[in-house]
Motif scaffolding. Structure first.
Motif, short mmCIF file in Angstrom:
data_model
loop_
_atom_site.label_atom_id
_atom_site.label_comp_id
_atom_site.label_asym_id
_atom_site.label_seq_id
_atom_site.Cartn_x
_atom_site.Cartn_y
_atom_site.Cartn_z
N CYS A 56 0.88 -1.36 -0.13
CA CYS A 56 0.38 0.32 -0.01
C CYS A 56 0.91 1.13 -0.01
CB CYS A 56 -0.38 0.38 1.16
SG CYS A 56 -2.35 1.34 1.15
N GLY A 65 -0.48 4.31 0.27
CA GLY A 65 -1.98 5.20 0.62
C GLY A 65 -0.44 6.21 1.11
N THR A 66 -1.37 7.54 2.15
CA THR A 66 -1.02 8.33 2.28
C THR A 66 0.07 7.82 3.41
OG1 THR A 66 -2.56 10.02 1.52
CG2 THR A 66 -0.91 10.26 3.24
N ALA A 67 -1.09 7.28 4.81
CA ALA A 67 -1.10 6.65 6.33
C ALA A 67 0.12 5.91 5.94
CB ALA A 67 -2.17 6.35 6.24
N CYS A 68 0.32 4.89 5.08
CA CYS A 68 1.22 4.33 5.00
C CYS A 68 2.32 4.45 4.49
CB CYS A 68 0.50 2.64 3.75
SG CYS A 68 -0.32 1.94 4.35
N GLY A 119 -7.03 0.17 3.04
CA GLY A 119 -8.64 0.80 4.09
C GLY A 119 -7.76 0.29 5.53
N CYS A 120 -6.47 -0.31 5.68
CA CYS A 120 -6.41 -0.53 7.23
C CYS A 120 -5.28 -0.09 7.11
CB CYS A 120 -6.61 -1.52 7.49
SG CYS A 120 -5.49 -3.09 6.26
N CYS A 121 -5.44 1.85 6.93
CA CYS A 121 -4.33 2.64 7.37
C CYS A 121 -4.21 2.18 9.04
CB CYS A 121 -4.77 3.97 7.54
SG CYS A 121 -6.08 4.12 6.24
N GLY A 143 -6.05 6.56 2.16
CA GLY A 143 -5.93 7.02 3.66
C GLY A 143 -6.92 7.53 4.84
S1 FES Z 1 -2.65 4.30 3.46
FE1 FES Z 1 -2.62 1.94 3.47
S2 FES Z 1 -4.56 1.08 4.57
FE2 FES Z 1 -4.21 3.08 4.55
#
Ligand code: FES
Ligand SMILES: Cc1cc2nc3c(=O)[nH]c(=O)nc-3n(C[C@H](O)[C@H](O)[C@H](O)COP(=O)(O)O)c2cc1C
Lengths: 161, 636
Positions: free
Chosen positions: A85, A87-90, A128-130, B232
């Motif tokens: 992932c 995504g931003t959080a990751c 979806g599991c940030c 995110g």
């Molecule tokens: S940003 Fe990686 S699971 Fe949401």
């Protein structure tokens, strides 16, 4: 995991039945292509031509849709689909280093399949599991709180399969 | 259910069954003595909560307790980072990070012998463990300051059971609307509540509905945007997973208000659990006569279906979403005409976000004033945020609009871990901006954020600490928008790529004087000339980081230095000799043999001589840093 002729023929029949059932709903193309992608793992020219004929639209239209959306693939994928992932959080928790390590281990880039057909690296933004960031998935298995050092060990498990 | 009386009777009949979960002793003679709630949202499922539920079920059966203890698989509780989560009612014991191996002990100690398993009880910096006691979920620092409206049922009911939704007054708002209100009444209530779209735009929902109502057409549509593209962010997913009927009920109400009899929910393909639960909920509602023809005997018809996205961020934009449902490449169209006039299949259409819908039934039930009493000024009600990144408690939080950011980061979120300093919060994803530490007292509402160049967006709230480089974050978002630009208009397709080229150059140490100005100029051009919201907002993360962290850009450009130590090409790895115990794990795992032991004679008082990294050989993969258990390796 190549399909045998019979399996292929059976899947074609199944898709035909699905098209018959759905071709009169409003906006039938996406659901039909999603069904085809799901059963074959990719959209071959044969499959796209068949959908085009059944819906009486040009193949170019289907090709256009297929190349627009990330979910559709025009080439077969590997036995194991790896998603790291980004995504931003990751990302803020170091996903790039994990992805770099996977790329280095397998010697292929994102979106490519290894020569032996074992692994495909697929781009993903947020699974979806940030809360578990950074997250990597291989097929259905989810690996949370990843550090680059764990990559080799995890890949080895799938190499052995 | 054919009548409203039946709906009320069903709700009444459910109350004794829900009593245990409200903390009351069992009421029914043959009812369950306990309810065990297990989170079955995406976060906890990926840390094996379903295996725990299965193990528990098996264990209870083996002990003959299956009629004594009810297992309820719920949607997200919000505290994803400490999952899998389990709550035992009526006591309300809150267990976190439960493992399959713990099931036997929970059954034996708690469910059979009524003693709390202290070892597994949730604790944090404000709630220490006390033998034999558990903090209630609602008393944890994470929950205490929250105010749950859209997430009201998430983590409390079984989303796969329509009766539990009905027990929580579900579908009563629909009944009320169908029997005692006109479409104009409904629109007036929504307008008066001050509800604004939660999908990012913040457009007043009641106004959107009134436009669609005024459009004359024999066919209209109600669409729900569940594409949730901001990476995110996972608010919409959690609502669909935890309380799907709330969205269905609201869409039917919207259908009544604007005069539509058909609805579509467009869901991201990456959300399989949400899709499955939503489809199931639609079937159940249909079977109960709450969707379909002649709903509750009132003569009102409304039905709906689910469509899946296929991995294109731009399809979150409303016009692109509608074309995608029609079966085309998801390219946006110029507005006007707005969907309320000419939308899906060219018919008048309203499109609202999942969370927007999740508020509707409660506004109808509790009244516009109730909703408007929460929040402040032009931002009413509550907002759900997906809190993630460098923060103690990652998860979902719902707070009244207007709450200061400080309260979210330090109050609800528990601050930044590992003693690091809070640097900025990024809100609104690839369209949004950042809020620097100096503005942490900013109130989170539409107008206060707009004033400082940020936005609420759809609710992603990513916390960054001193180790995150703001130039790198800006580059990250641009990579995303370059990937996701549909290519239809040139300013977006070419312009963003040019900006990314400059940022890449800067982060690799090849930045030039004048680059910041070039970025600003391109940003202005792209914002004013792009066709849709994607391009119009794509430069925001860059502009906002330049605004608040210009010195970081300058350090990269002038000194070829990354102050946060995040940009690979501008930073090196070092071993702190005083912390290194000489175990050699780093050297063993180094793929290029760049780590060597220093001579022993230089370290007479150490048992083993420490290691050092040859920066000329180092490829900066970071494996050593990830492996070192003694925090002896740093990057700067
Ligand atoms: S940003 Fe990686 S699971 Fe949401
Ligand atoms: C590039 C882009 C992406 C968007 N993504 C989403 C999304 O994922 N979810 C969403 O609800 N709205 C998204 N929107 C906003 C929608 O266009 C639209 O404003 C919204 O669905 C309206 O619903 P609301 O008024 O209830 O917020 C996006 C807009 C743009 C320009």
């Amino acid at each position: 995991m190549a399909l045998t002729q019979e399996q292929l023929a059976a899947k074609m029949e199944e898709l035909k039945a699905f098209i018959e059932e759905n071709k009169n709903v409003d906006g039938p193309l996406m659901p039909i292509m999603q069904k085809a992608q799901e059963s074959f793992g990719y959209l071959s020219i044969e499959v796209m031509t068949m959908i085009a004929d059944a819906l009486d639209i040009p193949v170019s239209k289907i090709y256009g849709v297929a190349t627009f959306y990330a979910q559709f693939s025009l080439t077969p994928k590997g036995d194991n689909i790896i998603q790291v992932c980004t995504g931003t959080a990751c990302y803020v928790k170091g996903a790039q280093a994990v992805l770099d390590k996977v790329i280095e281990e397998l010697g292929i880039h994102s979106g490519e399949t290894t020569a032996d057909g074992k692994f495909t690296i697929q781009d993903t933004r947020c699974l979806g599991c940030c809360g578990l960031a950074p997250v990597m998935t291989i097929n259905e298995d989810v690996y949370g709180r990843m550090v680059p050092g764990q990559v080799k060990g995890i890949l080895d498990k799938y190499r052995a399969l | 259910m054919k009548t409203i009386a039946e709906l009320y009777a069903r709700c009444e009949a459910m109350q004794p069954k829900m009593a245990v979960r409200r903390g009351l002793a069992q009421i029914e003679k043959d009812g369950y003595r306990r309810h065990v709630l297990i989170c079955a949202g995406t976060g906890c499922t990926s840390s094996s909560s379903l295996k725990i539920a299965a193990a528990l079920e098996e264990n209870l059966k083996a002990q003959g307790l299956e009629n004594d203890v009810k297992i309820v698989k719920t949607g997200c509780f919000g505290l994803c980072a400490v999952g899998p989560i389990m709550i035992v009612y009526p006591e309300g014991t809150f267990y976190s990070q439960v493992a399959v191996e713990d099931v036997a002990e929970i059954v034996e100690t708690h469910l059979k012998n009524d003693k709390i398993v202290t070892r597994l009880v949730y604790s944090d910096e404000h709630t220490p463990k006390v033998e034999g006691q558990s903090v209630a979920l609602s008393d944890t620092t994470f929950y205490k300051r929250q105010h749950r409206v859209a997430l009201r049922n998430c983590g409390f009911i079984d989303p796969e059971c329509i009766d539990e939704y009905i027990a929580m007054d579900g579908y009563k708002a629909l009944a009320k609307v169908l029997t005692s209100m006109t479409p104009d009444d409904v629109i007036k209530v929504v307008l008066d509540s001050g509800l604004r779209g939660r999908g990012g735009g913040g457009f007043p929902t009641g106004m959107k509905w009134s436009f669609a109502k005024k459009s004359v057409s024999e066919k209209k549509y109600v669409v729900c945007n569940a594409d949730e593209g901001d990476p995110g962010a996972f608010m919409d997913r959690s609502v669909l997973e935890g309380d799907p009927h709330a969205v269905i009920e609201a869409m039917a109400i919207a259908g009544f208000a604007i005069g539509a009899d058909e609805g579509y929910v467009y869901v991201r393909a990456e959300y399989p659990i949400a899709v499955r639960r939503l489809k199931l909920a639609i079937e159940q509602a249909r079977a109960e006569g709450l969707l379909g023809k002649n709903i509750l005997g009132t003569g009102f018809n409304f039905d709906m279906q689910v469509r899946l996205g296929a991995g294109a961020f731009v399809c979150g934009e409303e016009t692109a979403l509608l074309t995608s449902i029609e079966g085309n490449r998801g390219e946006p169209k110029p507005r006007p005409p707005f969907p309320a006039v000419k939308g899906l299949f060219d018919k008048p259409t309203i499109i609202n976000n999942v969370e927007t819908y999740a508020n509707i039934a409660q506004i109808i039930n509790n009244g516009a004033e109730w909703f408007a009493s929460m929040g402040k000024d032009k931002s009413k009600g509550t907002k759900v945020f997906a809190l993630s990144g460098r923060i103690q408690h990652t998860g979902l939080v719902e707070i009244p609009m207007g709450t200061p950011l400080r309260e979210i980061v330090y109050g609800v979120g528990g601050g930044v871990p590992n003693g690091k300093a809070f640097k900025a919060a990024q809100m609104g994803g690839p369209s949004g901006g950042c809020i620097p530490a100096s503005l942490i007292d900013t109130n989170i509402d539409y107008d206060s954020l707009a004033a400082i160049g940020a936005m609420i967006g759809s609710g992603g709230l990513v916390v960054m600490d001193e180790d995150n480089c703001m130039v790198d974050i800006a580059k990250f978002f641009l990579e995303f928008t370059v990937d996701e630009s549909c290519g239809k208009c040139t300013p977006c397709r070419v312009g963003i790529r040019k900006m990314l080229d400059i940022l890449t150059r800067i982060t690799e140490g090849n930045g030039e004087e004048g680059d910041i100005e070039k970025l600003e100029e391109l940003a202005y051009m792209i914002k004013t000339n792009s066709l849709c919201g994607l391009g119009q907002t794509a430069p925001n993360p860059v502009l906002s980081t330049i605004r608040y962290f210009r010195d970081e850009y300058e350090a990269h450009i002038r000194e070829k230095r990354c102050p946060a130590g995040a940009c690979k090409k501008l930073s090196n790895f070092y071993i702190l000799t005083d912390k290194c115990i000489g175990c050699g794990l780093c050297a063993k795992n180094c793929p290029v043999g760049a780590i060597e032991r220093l001579p022993k004679e230089d370290f007479p008082d150490k048992k083993l001589a420490p290691f050092t990294i040859d920066t000329s050989k180092c490829i900066k993969c970071g494996v050593c840093l990830g492996n070192c258990k003694f925090k002896a390796i740093i990057k700067k």
